[in-house]
Design an enzyme around this catalytic site. Structure first.
Site, PDB file in Angstrom:
ATOM      1  N   ASP B  93       0.855  -1.184   0.000  1.00 53.93           N
ATOM      2  CA  ASP B  93       0.000   0.000   0.000  1.00 53.93           C
ATOM      3  C   ASP B  93       0.893   1.235   0.000  1.00 53.93           C
ATOM      4  O   ASP B  93       2.122   1.133  -0.026  1.00 53.93           O
ATOM      5  CB  ASP B  93      -0.978  -0.041   1.185  1.00 53.93           C
ATOM      6  CG  ASP B  93      -0.269  -0.073   2.517  1.00 53.93           C
ATOM      7  OD1 ASP B  93       0.945   0.197   2.563  1.00 53.93           O
ATOM      8  OD2 ASP B  93      -0.926  -0.375   3.528  1.00 53.93           O
ATOM      9  N   ASP B 269      -7.497  -7.801   0.704  1.00 53.05           N
ATOM     10  CA  ASP B 269      -6.518  -8.011   1.766  1.00 53.05           C
ATOM     11  C   ASP B 269      -7.208  -7.723   3.071  1.00 53.05           C
ATOM     12  O   ASP B 269      -8.138  -6.906   3.119  1.00 53.05           O
ATOM     13  CB  ASP B 269      -5.326  -7.047   1.623  1.00 53.05           C
ATOM     14  CG  ASP B 269      -5.647  -5.685   2.214  1.00 53.05           C
ATOM     15  OD1 ASP B 269      -5.293  -5.444   3.386  1.00 53.05           O
ATOM     16  OD2 ASP B 269      -6.285  -4.867   1.520  1.00 53.05           O
TER      17      ASP B 269
END
Lengths: 375, 375
Positions: B93, B269
């Site tokens: 991320d 996720d």
């Protein structure tokens, strides 16, 4: 499950011995190191990985298991082996040592010891008979008599009084074991006597008079120092029969174990490889290293290039990061590598004794461990 | 390492899709669940066990890794894959989400965000360009643009202002990525817009205008509830191109994921399988169970007889004991079984979509999860 318990001495090198203990659950090659599975788990390790390190036997703590999950519960669930997914032999201690070190409000009498559980404060009585009953409920392959681990330091008088109690408890333990145990299980006696040679001799003679298939040396590694420990081991093993395995309880560092093997010891247990592993201390063939140390932050070399352990292939920089971050994987990897190191150390000791070069082997390890980054 | 990044859609069932993302480090079968490896470790799991569950890709957190051990350090050690012993693809991320949730004294400007590290209080600036630089230093295969994860609830005006900033940052992220990235790496855009359909459409159109090889749906699973999340996903995916993978960030429960797959999502996720595992909550094919519950104290049945996971063979009574005792092995086994369950769920979803019976499959799972022992 009805094969007998036996010990076969295969070779000697000085007073160092190598052999094998036969049990219904498998062979224990000696010298043997038993990883400690206190609460029905060798901490931070999968049982199959414990087996993969080469461990033939593990130790379970009666004190912890009788409190949680409880011996009767373990028995209802099929015994400790099934409960913790470990098919090979298990040795259980008697619980006496942990009563002294962990429990609250202990009171020793001729009958046994009463204490308060460190978990919930419940009052519990542990007698020689109950210690055997618990171990039989757990279903351990090698059981230990209840004894009083004589505190250190102790006067000769204190040590003698404590020893006499332990010898009476040893007799009661054996009597209980004979009525409760299953075929193939074995009960070991425990020599006490602090660091007094005459008391160690007296204790060894008393126990061999009662007769056990194996003997432990207890009451050491309690602060007496390595030299006094070695002296006491040397004196004690001289009075123990050649044809029975000898177990030095709660020891120790690689140097401690090799010194004890040189003085006739066959078996060890210690929390050191797993406890150290959780704190980032690794035992390697290059010595002991503290992975918290900043010098490892960018060390891209594997933990131990000489080890066969899968965990020892991980780079020191990564292990440093994991330990500094408090990540479980750090404890998992270093515990695994440490237990493997202890097993490789025993395997090499067995081979060295068989080849007649144990002294040279022990000196080589001592050199590797002469300096470590803890100092 | 120079094979291109591409996405192949293999089958559709309603709006549910199955396909594969090709990367230089391997194939990612979709729908895909990415276990979260926050600090360069999927907590309490060996990397080879993560791979054994069937995970094709894991997620790393830029925020955590830039603070410890540091992106430059990871780069000097050969990149994140080598560092954490994971050879398959990694998605990172941008760090923006954790800056908002974990860091202290955050300050957002047009330029980026400055914050104090939650570890040592150091002042750090994260800009779209630095977020890309960090991800390139880590060497992740799929990278994310820096965005502002719009807090929930937000007024339409707040959400619009936040969205506009994120879209400008997306452009800057792409420009930085084009100068810094290696062949085969991919940068995904992130759709924001809170729960406002017009803003989600606007954001999706803005991002597809910029052009990315994949698109994430961000700013959900932040308290809006499942119905609003599903509605927003449904609206958003309608404005995303069919031929690019779609990633719903931070989701979620089995029911959340199946509902999102039904609305056109390909990737997920979530820390849930590992975080729950550490707390004794297990995802099984019989529903979710809390192993701390006393009802499991003598339950000799395996954790999940339907699972192929080695960890799921352990008896519930043993797992109950381990979790109640705070033993790491409890976290290790349940985390492993949970990640395996999530991967089996994705594998079955892919097969169901291929076979055209995804709705029936999702209804079956919903029935299994309709009641759990948490309630």
């Amino acid at each position: 499950m009805s094969a007998p318990f036996s010990f076969e001495l295969k070779a000697k090198d000085g007073r160092a011995r190598t052999g094998a203990i036969n049990t219904p659950r498998g062979l224990i090659r000696t010298p043997a190191f038993m990883p400690v599975g206190t609460g029905a788990t060798v901490k931070a390790m999968f049982p199959e990985d414990v087996a993969a390190t080469g461990a033939d036997i593990i130790l379970g703590n009666t004190y912890h298991l009788m409190l949680r999950p409880g011996a009767e519960r373990v028995a209802r669930l099929g015994g400790l082996h099934k409960f913790m997914h470990w098919e090979k032999p298990i040795l259980t201690d008697s619980g006496g040592y942990q009563v002294m070190s962990l429990a609250k409000l202990r009171k020793i009498s001729e009958q046994g010891v009463t204490f308060q559980s460190h978990l919930d404060g419940a009052t519990i009585e542990l007698t020689p008979e109950r210690a055997i009953e618990v171990q039989c409920l757990l279903g351990s392959d090698i059981q230990m008599v209840l004894d009083e681990c004589t505190p250190f330091p102790a006067t000769h008088e204190e040590a003698k009084r404590s020893l006499d109690l332990s010898m009476r408890w040893a007799e009661r333990s054996k009597a209980a074991f004979e009525t409760m145990s299953a075929p193939g299980q074995a009960l070991f006696g425990i020599v006490q006597g602090s660091i007094y040679p005459d008391l160690r001799e007296e204790s060894a003679r008393a126990l061999t008079g009662i007769g056990f298939p194996g003997y432990a040396v207890g009451g050491l590694a309690v602060g007496e120092g390595q030299e006094a420990m070695f002296d006491t081991v040397e004196i004690t093993t001289a009075f123990l029969p050649e044809d029975r395995p000898r177990y030095l309880m709660g020891v120790g560092t690689p140097q401690d174990m090799l010194g004890a093997i040189a003085r006739g010891i066959d078996m060890f247990d210690c929390v050191m490889p797993t406890r150290s592993g959780r704190h980032g201390q690794a035992f390697t063939w290059g010595g002991r290293i503290n992975l918290r140390n900043a010098r490892y932050a960018e060390d891209a070399t594997p933990l131990d290039a000489e080890s066969k352990c899968p965990a020892a292939r991980y780079e020191r920089a990564y292990l440093h990061h994991l330990i500094k971050s408090g990540e479980m994987l750090g404890a998992m990897l270093i515990s695994y590598a440490n237990v493997q190191f202890y097993q490789e150390l025993m395997a090499k000791a067995r081979a060295a004794i068989g080849a007649g070069n144990f002294v040279a082997f022990a000196e080589d390890v001592a050199r590797r461990y002469a300096v470590d980054d803890e100092s």
